[in-house]
Design a protein around this motif. Sequence first.
Motif, short mmCIF file in Angstrom:
data_model
loop_
_atom_site.label_atom_id
_atom_site.label_comp_id
_atom_site.label_asym_id
_atom_site.label_seq_id
_atom_site.Cartn_x
_atom_site.Cartn_y
_atom_site.Cartn_z
N VAL A 1 1.10 0.79 -11.61
CA VAL A 1 1.48 1.13 -10.55
C VAL A 1 0.94 -0.15 -9.35
CG1 VAL A 1 0.54 2.14 -8.69
CG2 VAL A 1 1.20 3.79 -10.97
N MET A 2 0.06 -0.98 -10.05
CA MET A 2 -0.63 -1.55 -9.37
C MET A 2 0.14 -3.46 -10.07
SD MET A 2 -3.05 -1.02 -7.80
CE MET A 2 -3.75 -0.08 -7.55
N PRO B 1 1.17 -1.05 -0.07
CA PRO B 1 0.56 -0.23 0.18
C PRO B 1 1.06 1.40 0.14
CG PRO B 1 0.04 -1.20 1.92
CD PRO B 1 0.63 -2.03 1.65
N LYS B 2 1.82 1.12 1.19
CA LYS B 2 2.70 2.67 0.50
C LYS B 2 2.72 3.29 -0.57
CE LYS B 2 6.78 4.78 3.01
NZ LYS B 2 7.53 4.75 4.51
N VAL B 3 3.75 2.22 -1.04
CA VAL B 3 4.38 2.06 -3.25
C VAL B 3 3.03 2.51 -3.49
CG1 VAL B 3 5.02 1.03 -4.69
CG2 VAL B 3 6.09 0.06 -2.80
N VAL B 4 1.87 2.04 -3.62
CA VAL B 4 0.90 2.20 -4.81
C VAL B 4 0.32 3.71 -4.08
CG1 VAL B 4 -1.03 2.09 -5.12
CG2 VAL B 4 0.60 0.16 -4.99
N GLU C 1 2.74 5.97 -2.49
CA GLU C 1 3.44 7.38 -3.03
C GLU C 1 2.89 7.64 -4.71
OE1 GLU C 1 7.08 5.55 -1.64
OE2 GLU C 1 6.90 6.16 0.41
N ALA C 2 2.63 6.06 -5.42
CA ALA C 2 2.87 6.53 -7.04
C ALA C 2 1.49 7.01 -7.09
CB ALA C 2 2.85 5.25 -7.54
N VAL C 3 0.94 6.76 -6.35
CA VAL C 3 -0.55 8.40 -6.46
C VAL C 3 -0.83 9.39 -6.61
CG1 VAL C 3 -2.94 8.30 -5.91
CG2 VAL C 3 -2.64 5.88 -5.99
N VAL C 4 0.32 9.29 -5.40
CA VAL C 4 0.32 11.16 -5.05
C VAL C 4 1.98 11.66 -5.88
CG1 VAL C 4 1.69 12.71 -3.24
CG2 VAL C 4 0.12 10.68 -2.89
N LYS C 5 2.23 11.17 -6.75
CA LYS C 5 2.99 11.33 -7.81
C LYS C 5 2.58 11.41 -8.91
CE LYS C 5 7.64 10.89 -9.26
NZ LYS C 5 8.78 9.63 -9.78
N SER C 6 1.50 10.80 -9.04
CA SER C 6 1.21 10.41 -10.68
C SER C 6 0.26 11.59 -10.77
CB SER C 6 1.05 9.12 -10.66
OG SER C 6 2.18 8.17 -11.02
N ARG C 7 -0.78 12.06 -9.42
CA ARG C 7 -1.92 12.85 -9.94
C ARG C 7 -2.43 11.97 -11.22
NH1 ARG C 7 -0.96 17.91 -7.45
NH2 ARG C 7 1.32 18.24 -6.74
N PHE C 8 -3.38 11.26 -10.40
CA PHE C 8 -4.10 10.87 -11.68
C PHE C 8 -5.61 11.36 -11.03
CE2 PHE C 8 -1.80 6.74 -10.94
CZ PHE C 8 -1.69 6.17 -11.37
N PRO C 9 -6.45 11.13 -12.70
CA PRO C 9 -7.41 12.27 -12.72
C PRO C 9 -8.73 11.16 -12.37
CG PRO C 9 -7.23 11.31 -14.96
CD PRO C 9 -5.58 11.31 -13.87
N ALA C 10 -8.57 10.24 -11.06
CA ALA C 10 -9.21 10.49 -9.76
C ALA C 10 -9.35 10.38 -8.44
CB ALA C 10 -9.58 8.25 -10.33
N ALA C 11 -10.15 9.70 -7.38
CA ALA C 11 -10.34 10.14 -6.49
C ALA C 11 -9.89 8.11 -6.04
CB ALA C 11 -11.71 10.11 -6.03
N PHE C 12 -9.34 8.81 -4.84
CA PHE C 12 -9.12 7.46 -4.17
C PHE C 12 -8.91 7.39 -2.78
CE2 PHE C 12 -6.18 7.51 -7.70
CZ PHE C 12 -5.75 6.30 -8.07
N LEU C 13 -10.36 6.12 -2.78
CA LEU C 13 -10.98 6.49 -1.35
C LEU C 13 -10.47 5.40 -0.19
CD1 LEU C 13 -13.18 8.02 -3.39
CD2 LEU C 13 -14.51 7.92 -1.68
N ASP C 14 -11.00 5.11 0.69
CA ASP C 14 -10.91 4.18 1.89
C ASP C 14 -12.29 3.20 2.47
OD1 ASP C 14 -10.89 2.43 4.42
OD2 ASP C 14 -10.19 4.23 5.51
N GLY D 1 -10.78 9.49 2.41
CA GLY D 1 -9.43 9.72 2.22
C GLY D 1 -8.50 8.06 2.03
N PHE D 2 -7.80 8.21 1.21
CA PHE D 2 -7.19 6.97 0.00
C PHE D 2 -5.59 7.12 1.53
CE2 PHE D 2 -3.39 4.81 -1.85
CZ PHE D 2 -3.73 3.62 -0.65
N ARG D 3 -5.04 5.85 2.34
CA ARG D 3 -3.96 6.35 3.04
C ARG D 3 -2.58 5.59 3.20
NH1 ARG D 3 -8.27 6.97 6.28
NH2 ARG D 3 -8.79 5.54 6.78
N PRO D 4 -2.28 5.73 3.65
CA PRO D 4 -0.32 4.59 3.13
C PRO D 4 -0.07 2.79 4.12
CG PRO D 4 0.18 6.66 3.89
CD PRO D 4 -0.98 7.20 4.19
N ALA D 5 -1.42 3.43 4.41
CA ALA D 5 -0.96 1.97 5.25
C ALA D 5 -2.57 1.25 5.30
CB ALA D 5 -1.34 2.45 6.89
N ASP D 6 -3.43 1.81 3.95
CA ASP D 6 -4.53 1.02 3.31
C ASP D 6 -4.47 -0.62 2.81
OD1 ASP D 6 -6.37 3.07 4.76
OD2 ASP D 6 -6.36 4.07 3.48
N LYS D 7 -5.05 -0.95 3.87
CA LYS D 7 -5.07 -2.87 2.68
C LYS D 7 -6.48 -2.56 1.00
CE LYS D 7 -2.33 -4.16 5.80
NZ LYS D 7 -0.76 -4.34 4.75
#
Length: 200
Positions: A140-141, A38-41, A43-56, A110-116
């Motif tokens: 990324v996945m 999850p941490k790798v994903v 960091e990639a999401v934050v860096k890539s700025r996808f035009p999508a919402a990432f939710l817990d 919001g999506f967090r680094p520890a979310d499974k």
Amino acid sequence: MDSSCEPAAEVPSKQTLLVSKTPETWHITISLYRLFNPKVVYEAVVKSRFPAAFLDPVMLTGNPLDLQIAARKAVDRAARNTMITKSLPMEFLVSVSPRTQISDSLRTFGFRPADKFVLVVWLHSAPSPPQAELDKLLAVMKGNGEEVSLEKLSELRDMTKIANYYKFDILGPKPDGKEKAKEWTELLIDFVTSQIATKQ
């Protein structure tokens, strides 16, 4: 409710739903991922700025109508130039919340680094999300997560946390009996939908 917000009858691994027909046609495409790293994903999401919402998904009831309503509100505000955030995905995230504070919406949904698990919601006026962005997310996945059925949303949600957050205390805490617990859950799901729909 606008008739363009039509709840889906099925919940497959990926789902595209109509949000609005006027003044422009908009859809959302939702998919759920199990994360191995999850941490790798994150960091990639934050860096890539996808035009999508990432939710817990823990704080979501699993009712796709909630996402349609939130998306419609975000799209409408964008069309009227009245957004309270700087992007459509962030506006959608705020619209999912019954509150107006951006920080609270990020902290709760919001999506967090520890979310499974993470629920990805694309908002798009074309029939499907941009293929280039989908390919980037797939890259990324790769090795870091896998797409799973949206039916798992009902397993991941924490109805007690959701009830506390939405101050759903009309019927008290979740009862123990199977039938009463089912009725309580259904009422809570309806209550959450109404809160999202009536939020100003």
